[in-house]
Design a protein around this motif. Structure first.
Motif, PDB file in Angstrom:
ATOM      1  N   PHE A  16      14.056 -88.485  66.225  1.00  0.00           N
ATOM      2  CA  PHE A  16      13.216 -88.060  65.112  1.00  0.00           C
ATOM      3  C   PHE A  16      13.670 -86.679  64.649  1.00  0.00           C
ATOM      4  O   PHE A  16      13.795 -85.751  65.454  1.00  0.00           O
ATOM      5  CB  PHE A  16      11.749 -87.995  65.543  1.00  0.00           C
ATOM      6  CG  PHE A  16      10.886 -87.215  64.601  1.00  0.00           C
ATOM      7  CD1 PHE A  16      10.614 -87.713  63.329  1.00  0.00           C
ATOM      8  CD2 PHE A  16      10.370 -85.984  64.961  1.00  0.00           C
ATOM      9  CE1 PHE A  16       9.832 -86.985  62.443  1.00  0.00           C
ATOM     10  CE2 PHE A  16       9.584 -85.251  64.074  1.00  0.00           C
ATOM     11  CZ  PHE A  16       9.324 -85.756  62.813  1.00  0.00           C
ATOM     12  N   VAL A  17      13.953 -86.563  63.365  1.00  0.00           N
ATOM     13  CA  VAL A  17      14.310 -85.274  62.778  1.00  0.00           C
ATOM     14  C   VAL A  17      13.209 -84.908  61.780  1.00  0.00           C
ATOM     15  O   VAL A  17      12.948 -85.665  60.841  1.00  0.00           O
ATOM     16  CB  VAL A  17      15.680 -85.341  62.054  1.00  0.00           C
ATOM     17  CG1 VAL A  17      16.033 -83.988  61.455  1.00  0.00           C
ATOM     18  CG2 VAL A  17      16.762 -85.807  63.022  1.00  0.00           C
ATOM     19  N   PRO A  18      12.549 -83.771  62.001  1.00  0.00           N
ATOM     20  CA  PRO A  18      11.438 -83.398  61.121  1.00  0.00           C
ATOM     21  C   PRO A  18      11.833 -83.414  59.658  1.00  0.00           C
ATOM     22  O   PRO A  18      12.922 -82.973  59.312  1.00  0.00           O
ATOM     23  CB  PRO A  18      11.091 -81.968  61.574  1.00  0.00           C
ATOM     24  CG  PRO A  18      11.568 -81.889  62.975  1.00  0.00           C
ATOM     25  CD  PRO A  18      12.770 -82.776  63.063  1.00  0.00           C
ATOM     26  N   LYS A  19      10.977 -83.924  58.858  1.00  0.00           N
ATOM     27  CA  LYS A  19      11.123 -84.001  57.405  1.00  0.00           C
ATOM     28  C   LYS A  19      12.247 -84.925  56.945  1.00  0.00           C
ATOM     29  O   LYS A  19      12.549 -84.987  55.768  1.00  0.00           O
ATOM     30  CB  LYS A  19      11.301 -82.601  56.790  1.00  0.00           C
ATOM     31  CG  LYS A  19      10.086 -81.709  57.071  1.00  0.00           C
ATOM     32  CD  LYS A  19      10.109 -80.458  56.247  1.00  0.00           C
ATOM     33  CE  LYS A  19      10.285 -79.261  57.145  1.00  0.00           C
ATOM     34  NZ  LYS A  19      10.163 -77.993  56.432  1.00  0.00           N
ATOM     35  N   VAL A  20      12.887 -85.614  57.879  1.00  0.00           N
ATOM     36  CA  VAL A  20      13.934 -86.559  57.505  1.00  0.00           C
ATOM     37  C   VAL A  20      13.533 -87.972  57.896  1.00  0.00           C
ATOM     38  O   VAL A  20      13.426 -88.859  57.070  1.00  0.00           O
ATOM     39  CB  VAL A  20      15.289 -86.189  58.147  1.00  0.00           C
ATOM     40  CG1 VAL A  20      16.342 -87.223  57.777  1.00  0.00           C
ATOM     41  CG2 VAL A  20      15.722 -84.794  57.726  1.00  0.00           C
ATOM     42  N   GLY A  21      13.261 -88.180  59.178  1.00  0.00           N
ATOM     43  CA  GLY A  21      12.862 -89.512  59.607  1.00  0.00           C
ATOM     44  C   GLY A  21      13.423 -89.860  60.965  1.00  0.00           C
ATOM     45  O   GLY A  21      13.714 -88.978  61.768  1.00  0.00           O
ATOM     46  N   VAL A  22      13.566 -91.152  61.183  1.00  0.00           N
ATOM     47  CA  VAL A  22      13.922 -91.658  62.497  1.00  0.00           C
ATOM     48  C   VAL A  22      15.181 -92.498  62.389  1.00  0.00           C
ATOM     49  O   VAL A  22      15.344 -93.251  61.437  1.00  0.00           O
ATOM     50  CB  VAL A  22      12.744 -92.509  63.041  1.00  0.00           C
ATOM     51  CG1 VAL A  22      13.171 -93.388  64.182  1.00  0.00           C
ATOM     52  CG2 VAL A  22      11.588 -91.613  63.457  1.00  0.00           C
ATOM     53  N   THR A  23      16.084 -92.361  63.368  1.00  0.00           N
ATOM     54  CA  THR A  23      17.215 -93.279  63.460  1.00  0.00           C
ATOM     55  C   THR A  23      17.224 -93.909  64.840  1.00  0.00           C
ATOM     56  O   THR A  23      16.735 -93.315  65.801  1.00  0.00           O
ATOM     57  CB  THR A  23      18.573 -92.570  63.268  1.00  0.00           C
ATOM     58  OG1 THR A  23      18.722 -91.622  64.326  1.00  0.00           O
ATOM     59  CG2 THR A  23      18.670 -91.877  61.937  1.00  0.00           C
ATOM     60  N   ALA A  24      17.777 -95.094  64.931  1.00  0.00           N
ATOM     61  CA  ALA A  24      17.915 -95.756  66.222  1.00  0.00           C
ATOM     62  C   ALA A  24      19.356 -96.196  66.369  1.00  0.00           C
ATOM     63  O   ALA A  24      19.948 -96.698  65.417  1.00  0.00           O
ATOM     64  CB  ALA A  24      16.993 -96.962  66.299  1.00  0.00           C
ATOM     65  N   ALA A  25      19.915 -95.988  67.550  1.00  0.00           N
ATOM     66  CA  ALA A  25      21.280 -96.434  67.804  1.00  0.00           C
ATOM     67  C   ALA A  25      21.369 -96.988  69.215  1.00  0.00           C
ATOM     68  O   ALA A  25      20.691 -96.508  70.120  1.00  0.00           O
ATOM     69  CB  ALA A  25      22.264 -95.289  67.619  1.00  0.00           C
ATOM     70  N   LEU A  26      22.196 -97.998  69.376  1.00  0.00           N
ATOM     71  CA  LEU A  26      22.375 -98.619  70.684  1.00  0.00           C
ATOM     72  C   LEU A  26      23.292 -97.744  71.532  1.00  0.00           C
ATOM     73  O   LEU A  26      24.351 -97.316  71.066  1.00  0.00           O
ATOM     74  CB  LEU A  26      23.014 -99.990  70.460  1.00  0.00           C
ATOM     75  CG  LEU A  26      23.096-100.936  71.630  1.00  0.00           C
ATOM     76  CD1 LEU A  26      21.703-101.294  72.140  1.00  0.00           C
ATOM     77  CD2 LEU A  26      23.833-102.204  71.204  1.00  0.00           C
ATOM     78  N   LEU A  27      22.905 -97.465  72.764  1.00  0.00           N
ATOM     79  CA  LEU A  27      23.769 -96.673  73.644  1.00  0.00           C
ATOM     80  C   LEU A  27      24.936 -97.520  74.123  1.00  0.00           C
ATOM     81  O   LEU A  27      24.774 -98.712  74.400  1.00  0.00           O
ATOM     82  CB  LEU A  27      22.979 -96.170  74.857  1.00  0.00           C
ATOM     83  CG  LEU A  27      21.889 -95.128  74.620  1.00  0.00           C
ATOM     84  CD1 LEU A  27      21.329 -94.652  75.962  1.00  0.00           C
ATOM     85  CD2 LEU A  27      22.417 -93.935  73.833  1.00  0.00           C
ATOM     86  N   ASP A  28      26.075 -96.898  74.276  1.00  0.00           N
ATOM     87  CA  ASP A  28      27.222 -97.604  74.849  1.00  0.00           C
ATOM     88  C   ASP A  28      27.175 -97.481  76.381  1.00  0.00           C
ATOM     89  O   ASP A  28      26.221 -96.900  76.935  1.00  0.00           O
ATOM     90  CB  ASP A  28      28.541 -97.065  74.267  1.00  0.00           C
ATOM     91  CG  ASP A  28      28.803 -95.626  74.663  1.00  0.00           C
ATOM     92  OD1 ASP A  28      28.047 -95.078  75.492  1.00  0.00           O
ATOM     93  OD2 ASP A  28      29.770 -95.048  74.148  1.00  0.00           O
ATOM     94  N   GLY A  29      28.190 -98.013  77.049  1.00  0.00           N
ATOM     95  CA  GLY A  29      28.188 -98.022  78.514  1.00  0.00           C
ATOM     96  C   GLY A  29      27.980 -96.646  79.127  1.00  0.00           C
ATOM     97  O   GLY A  29      27.189 -96.482  80.062  1.00  0.00           O
ATOM     98  N   ALA A  30      28.648 -95.636  78.587  1.00  0.00           N
ATOM     99  CA  ALA A  30      28.527 -94.286  79.138  1.00  0.00           C
ATOM    100  C   ALA A  30      27.118 -93.753  78.907  1.00  0.00           C
ATOM    101  O   ALA A  30      26.544 -93.091  79.789  1.00  0.00           O
ATOM    102  CB  ALA A  30      29.553 -93.366  78.477  1.00  0.00           C
ATOM    103  N   GLY A  31      26.558 -94.065  77.753  1.00  0.00           N
ATOM    104  CA  GLY A  31      25.193 -93.629  77.445  1.00  0.00           C
ATOM    105  C   GLY A  31      24.189 -94.243  78.404  1.00  0.00           C
ATOM    106  O   GLY A  31      23.277 -93.569  78.886  1.00  0.00           O
ATOM    107  N   VAL A  32      24.375 -95.532  78.711  1.00  0.00           N
ATOM    108  CA  VAL A  32      23.463 -96.216  79.632  1.00  0.00           C
ATOM    109  C   VAL A  32      23.605 -95.636  81.035  1.00  0.00           C
ATOM    110  O   VAL A  32      22.601 -95.392  81.723  1.00  0.00           O
ATOM    111  CB  VAL A  32      23.710 -97.743  79.625  1.00  0.00           C
ATOM    112  CG1 VAL A  32      22.883 -98.432  80.703  1.00  0.00           C
ATOM    113  CG2 VAL A  32      23.390 -98.341  78.263  1.00  0.00           C
TER     114      VAL A  32
END
Ligand code: 0WD
Ligand code: CA
Length: 382
Positions: free
Chosen positions: A343-359
């Motif tokens: 969530f970025v104030p005054k902008v909105g929300v983004t969603a992204a799938l994590l890759d293997g390293a992120g998980v």
């Protein structure tokens, strides 16, 4: 830079946005919010062990006039900042499910739950429309139609919280000291060294309530910390009290700042069905000046039409849009997928799938599948 974290794999098909809501009164029908009903309580002991008792339950008592909220600062037993794991809530929810399945009248009658989350995470989601300063990130997983939310603290944020400036640390202590002055643990408080002091602050100890509720059509299981109860504990949320401290109000500017804060106070308590918020106003020196009790459900009416006013219906409407957006985003993926929602104030929300390293980063060499503990995963994927 929020947009360029290397842990995020930018897959164009799966990256989605939800833009910021209009702050005018929602034109569509805002979703109803069902009155929370308590499922179970639990306590964290001084050794941070979770037990299904009310050992950490405290009772409300009025604080002494002019109390010094800096008292015993040097004796504060401070819980180290850690990642806000969902484990404790899942332990309680798992027990509730087993109890439901085992009970004679309701064989297997566990309701279809849409969301399982700590209350603090839901508060951040719902108050986002009016948040102008602080962004946040969370991890999301979906298991058989249930969404699990977990706050995501980057290493940098975690470090920041642990190396808090002395002045900020003292200010957060004032809140805990106020809790000690305002509560008693029934009959056997140790003899007070100062009037009203019910014992040194140990932030490991917490009493938590888990409730079920509904936002629109989405059933939710929400857990949160409850500061104390007024009078006898009745087994429900009816006499729960949330304790807060705030700087004494001296001018209209202070007042509108406080009214903005009330939005967070309001949703935090509303989500768990806490009907009363008891605020201690203090001087910059940490001495209590006055106190005031607020009825949670009356707070929106108090701020209506004032400068810096907010409308809770905007938040509920946004909350519903947020949940639809997340559901649509995670749909069709694997159960092991972990999504990072920002969530970025005054902008909105983004969603992204994590890759293997992120998980892997989320699993943190602990026994987990994504951020869910493996034992919970095993219970729910059989
Ligand atoms: O996102 C959250 N809020 C998280 C909560 C992330 C990770 C863990 N938790 C834990 C909490 O420590 C607690 O065990 O979940 C449980 C319930 O939390 P909650 O009720 O959802 O948390 P929130 O509504 O944000 O905060 C409630 C109270 C705070 O009271 P104030 O008056 O400041 O809102 O929980 C306490 C604090 O007293 N609290 C903490 N105490 C020590 N260390 C912390 C912390 N990191 N976070 C909240
Ligand atoms: Ca509190």
């Amino acid at each position: 830079d929020l947009a360029e974290s290397p842990a995020i794999k930018r897959r164009l098909v799966t990256e989605c946005d939800l833009s910021y809501p209009a702050l005018s009164h929602p034109s569509s029908n805002p979703p109803a919010f069902q009155r929370p009903s308590q499922l179970i309580t639990f306590s964290y002991t001084p050794s941070r062990t979770l037990e299904f008792t009310d050992s950490a339950l405290r009772y409300f008592v009025g604080p002494p006039r002019g109390a010094d909220l800096g008292y015993a600062y040097d004796r504060w037993i401070r819980r180290p900042e850690e990642r806000g794991r969902i484990d404790g809530l899942l332990t309680a929810w798992s027990k509730v499910q087993k109890d439901m399945k085992g009970s004679h009248e309701g064989v297997g009658k566990v309701p279809d739950v849409g969301v399982v989350s700590w209350r603090g995470v839901m508060t951040k989601i719902l108050t986002a429309p009016y948040e102008e300063r602080d962004g946040w990130e969370m991890n999301v997983m979906a298991l058989d139609g249930t969404l699990y939310f977990e706050e995501h603290l980057s290493e940098a944020r975690l470090k920041e919280k642990n190396d808090m400036e002395p002045r900020h640390r003292l200010q957060s202590y004032y809140g805990y000291a106020f809790e000690s002055y305002c509560t008693s643990s029934s009959c056997h408080d140790s003899p007070a060294d100062v009037p009203g002091w019910s014992g040194d602050v140990d932030t490991n100890v917490q009493w938590c309530s888990v409730v079920k509720t509904k936002l629109g059509d989405t059933r939710m299981i929400i857990g949160g910390e409850v500061d104390c109860v007024r009078g006898k504990y009745t087994g429900g949320t009816d006499n729960f009290v949330e304790l807060k401290t705030s700087m004494a109000i001296r001018n209209p500017h202070d007042e509108s700042k406080f009214e903005k804060k009330l939005l967070k106070f309001y949703f935090q308590s509303f989500l768990l069905g806490v009907p009363e918020i008891f605020v201690g106003f203090r001087k910059p020196t940490g001495h209590l000046t006055t106190t005031q009790s607020f009825q949670t459900i009356q707070i929106p009416r108090m701020v209506r039409g004032k400068p810096g006013a907010w409308d809770p219906l905007v938040c509920l409407d946004w909350g519903q849009q947020f949940l639809s957006f997340i559901k649509a985003t995670v749909k069709g993926g694997s159960r092991r997928d972990v999504w990072r929602v920002r969530f970025v104030p005054k902008v909105g929300v983004t969603a992204a799938l994590l890759d293997g390293a992120g998980v892997q980063d989320v699993e943190a060499d602990e026994d987990r599948v994504g951020f869910l503990p493996r034992w919970y995963w095993a219970e729910n994927t059989a």
